[in-house]
Write a protein that holds these residues in place. Sequence first.
Motif, short mmCIF file in Angstrom:
data_model
loop_
_atom_site.label_atom_id
_atom_site.label_comp_id
_atom_site.label_asym_id
_atom_site.label_seq_id
_atom_site.Cartn_x
_atom_site.Cartn_y
_atom_site.Cartn_z
N THR A 89 26.89 -21.42 15.54
CA THR A 89 27.35 -21.15 17.21
C THR A 89 27.43 -20.10 17.40
OG1 THR A 89 29.02 -22.91 16.27
CG2 THR A 89 29.84 -22.11 17.98
N LEU A 90 27.35 -19.79 19.43
CA LEU A 90 27.19 -18.71 19.99
C LEU A 90 28.39 -18.86 20.55
CD1 LEU A 90 22.92 -18.75 20.96
CD2 LEU A 90 24.42 -17.22 19.10
N THR A 91 29.12 -17.74 20.61
CA THR A 91 30.16 -17.13 21.48
C THR A 91 29.79 -16.92 23.24
OG1 THR A 91 31.43 -16.44 19.62
CG2 THR A 91 32.92 -16.24 21.31
N GLU A 92 28.97 -15.69 23.18
CA GLU A 92 28.62 -16.20 24.27
C GLU A 92 27.50 -15.10 24.46
OE1 GLU A 92 31.00 -13.97 27.88
OE2 GLU A 92 29.57 -11.88 26.95
N VAL A 93 26.18 -15.58 25.69
CA VAL A 93 25.02 -15.36 25.86
C VAL A 93 24.61 -14.48 27.77
CG1 VAL A 93 22.49 -15.87 26.00
CG2 VAL A 93 24.21 -16.65 24.20
N ARG A 94 25.08 -13.85 27.44
CA ARG A 94 24.69 -13.20 28.78
C ARG A 94 23.52 -12.70 29.19
NH1 ARG A 94 29.29 -10.74 31.96
NH2 ARG A 94 30.26 -11.51 29.62
N TRP A 95 23.55 -12.58 29.98
CA TRP A 95 21.57 -11.98 30.59
C TRP A 95 22.21 -11.28 32.10
CZ3 TRP A 95 16.52 -12.13 29.41
CH2 TRP A 95 16.30 -13.03 28.29
N LEU A 96 21.87 -9.61 31.55
CA LEU A 96 21.55 -8.77 33.02
C LEU A 96 20.22 -8.36 33.16
CD1 LEU A 96 24.69 -6.94 30.93
CD2 LEU A 96 24.96 -8.19 33.01
N ARG A 97 20.74 -8.06 35.16
CA ARG A 97 19.12 -7.74 35.27
C ARG A 97 20.15 -5.89 35.93
NH1 ARG A 97 17.16 -8.03 41.52
NH2 ARG A 97 14.91 -6.75 41.58
N ALA A 98 18.70 -5.67 34.92
CA ALA A 98 19.09 -3.51 35.15
C ALA A 98 18.50 -3.19 36.97
CB ALA A 98 17.99 -2.96 33.78
N LEU A 99 19.47 -2.27 37.20
CA LEU A 99 19.45 -1.84 38.64
C LEU A 99 19.47 -0.52 38.75
CD1 LEU A 99 21.50 -4.34 40.68
CD2 LEU A 99 19.55 -4.27 40.16
N PRO A 100 18.67 0.01 40.23
CA PRO A 100 18.91 1.73 39.38
C PRO A 100 20.28 2.61 39.05
CG PRO A 100 17.52 0.96 40.99
CD PRO A 100 18.48 -0.20 41.00
N ARG A 101 20.02 3.59 38.54
CA ARG A 101 21.47 4.49 38.78
C ARG A 101 21.74 4.16 37.64
NH1 ARG A 101 22.95 5.57 45.00
NH2 ARG A 101 21.08 7.03 45.47
N PHE A 110 26.32 -17.59 29.70
CA PHE A 110 27.42 -18.80 28.92
C PHE A 110 27.62 -18.81 27.75
CE2 PHE A 110 26.30 -21.47 25.65
CZ PHE A 110 26.57 -22.87 25.75
N ARG A 111 29.29 -19.28 28.16
CA ARG A 111 30.27 -18.78 27.62
C ARG A 111 31.11 -19.71 27.50
NH1 ARG A 111 34.01 -15.61 30.50
NH2 ARG A 111 32.76 -13.97 30.15
N ILE A 160 29.00 -13.47 18.85
CA ILE A 160 29.57 -13.76 17.38
C ILE A 160 30.39 -13.19 17.85
CG2 ILE A 160 28.75 -15.00 16.06
CD1 ILE A 160 26.24 -14.57 15.97
N ALA A 161 31.84 -13.68 17.25
CA ALA A 161 33.01 -13.63 17.53
C ALA A 161 33.36 -12.14 18.18
CB ALA A 161 32.94 -12.96 15.92
N ASN A 162 34.23 -11.40 17.41
CA ASN A 162 33.46 -10.10 17.98
C ASN A 162 32.54 -9.42 17.86
OD1 ASN A 162 36.34 -10.95 18.86
ND2 ASN A 162 37.72 -9.74 17.06
#
Length: 600
Positions: A89-101, A110-111, A160-162
């Motif tokens: 079980t996954l607590t949270e899956v987060r996809w981020l896109r890197a930007l300048p600076r 997904f949470r 997963i958890a904390n």
Amino acid sequence: MPPPSPPHLLGCSFSTSSSPTFSGVSLSVLLVRMETASSSGSWLSSCLITLVFLQLPIHVSGDSGQFHLAPLGGTAKLLCPLSLWSVPTLTEVRWLRALPRGRSQLVHLFRDDQVREEDVAPEFKGRTALERDTLEGNVTLEIRRVRLEDRGPYRCQVRIANLSREGTVILQVAVLGSDPYIHVKGYDAGWIQLVCRSVGWFPRPWAEWRDPQGRVLPSEPQAPSLDNAGLFETAVSSKVRDSTVGSVSCTIRNDALGQEKTTAMVIAAQGKGVADGCSTADPISREDLPSAVALAVVLPVLGLLIMVGICLIWKQRRSKEKLLYEQVMEVETLLSDHAKEKGRLHKALKKLRSELKLKRAAANSGWRRARLHFVAVTLDPDTAHPKLILSEDRRCVKLGDRRQPVLDNPQRFDFVVSVLGSESFVAGCHYWEVYVGDKTKWILGVCSEAVSRKGKVTASPANGHWLVRQSRGAEYEALTSPQTPFRLKASPRCVGIFLDYEAGVISFYNVTDKSHIFTFTHAFSGPLRPFFEPCLHDGGKNTAPLVICSELQKSEESVARKPDGKGHANGDVALKVDASLRPWSPDLGPALQGLKVPSF
């Protein structure tokens, strides 16, 4: 270097170097057993989950990344570089896109077994989805309708958890550009310089020339440039001998997609012939080769342009003929409609002229009929404004310079400098005449007995006023709502007012030329009284009084004679007016003697 000290988690410590590795099955059994344990051992469950998460293998570290290639407009599938085969079980899956600076934007979240789109960047909403393969133990981000600006590094954060781990994957967008086109740039000392161009590539492609035998020719690539969409424009030039015969090709390749585009150009042979011991001239000399190559390229294009031009001219001519025909038909229709409208206008004009003639006759006869109902009207001093001065016979009224010491009764006007007639009409026909002379401003007519006498009064038929006034010079208007302006051929020196109570008519006449001025129509109820207002002095030009005629104004005109008996040279005529109608005239001393402030 000494090994790092074991981390302290939930009151228990583990050494990551000596912790055993659990298989997927044993981990599941262990988690089930921990869930059924007593509450006093719940801390042990947390410690074991933390231990397992710390032992998860990572394909790529957070600083490095895997490349994923996607075509423009297609679908990109970014594989998270974290192996999650042992996590149920996954607590949270987060996809981020890197930007300048050092900034980043949220692409997908997904949470708690749900997709959250509240904080997702607007340009990614509706274009992403999360896929998880429990057998392979991975998580994949799917991006649909890939854009060129989507390229760059993406971070996958799994919690997963904390505890959380993250990895990086780089998205590369590839675009296959246009077909290359070749043109001849010039000719120099037996060498033909060719240039190959193409646009719309990403990432930057490479290009090469090949001779008819397939050998790579030396080339001189030009500095690539980017268009407004951020795509590469490429150009590469090469030289071939003018003696080269066959097909010379240019190839541009996108290594990211593994695809290429090729265009070839055929160079014709330079002909030579010998017959009967005599040599024939070269059909195309070396000096003329650039011109021949240019003609080989230009002539087909020129022929195509000529055909396109002829087609456009023919279509334009057809459209002009069609438009001209439509315009001719429209003009014929307009002329027909104009003829019909002209006939209708002639009939309407003839009808209007006949109606105007009848109205003039009716107005003249109406004025003569109205004079049959002449009544003697006098002024009511109880209604006069304090600044108004009335004559003793109560037939003349003018505006004084100061307020008179009169009783402020409810019937008196205290703001509008007006006065009512003493007579009150509730039935029948009544006609009276008022001499205005050369006054520049005046208001005459009929009003209801119940009109307001105090403060400002808005004169209109709705408020019980049926009045006509001369405002400035030769400008006249009926006080309707809104006012009705009109002009008269001749300024009246004497105005006739006719009231037909039962017919609901109040008409005004120019006694000077026997013409009709204006008519009000209304269903009257209650008593009606004559209304008089001499108006302000208008800079000294409007000091003359209003005079109520004691008898019908004489309409005969006679030539005024001078004292020496000679007639007027300019043909002036004078209107004979009864002396009693002009009490303030300079030659009417007796009338002036009789004028004084009325007593109340």
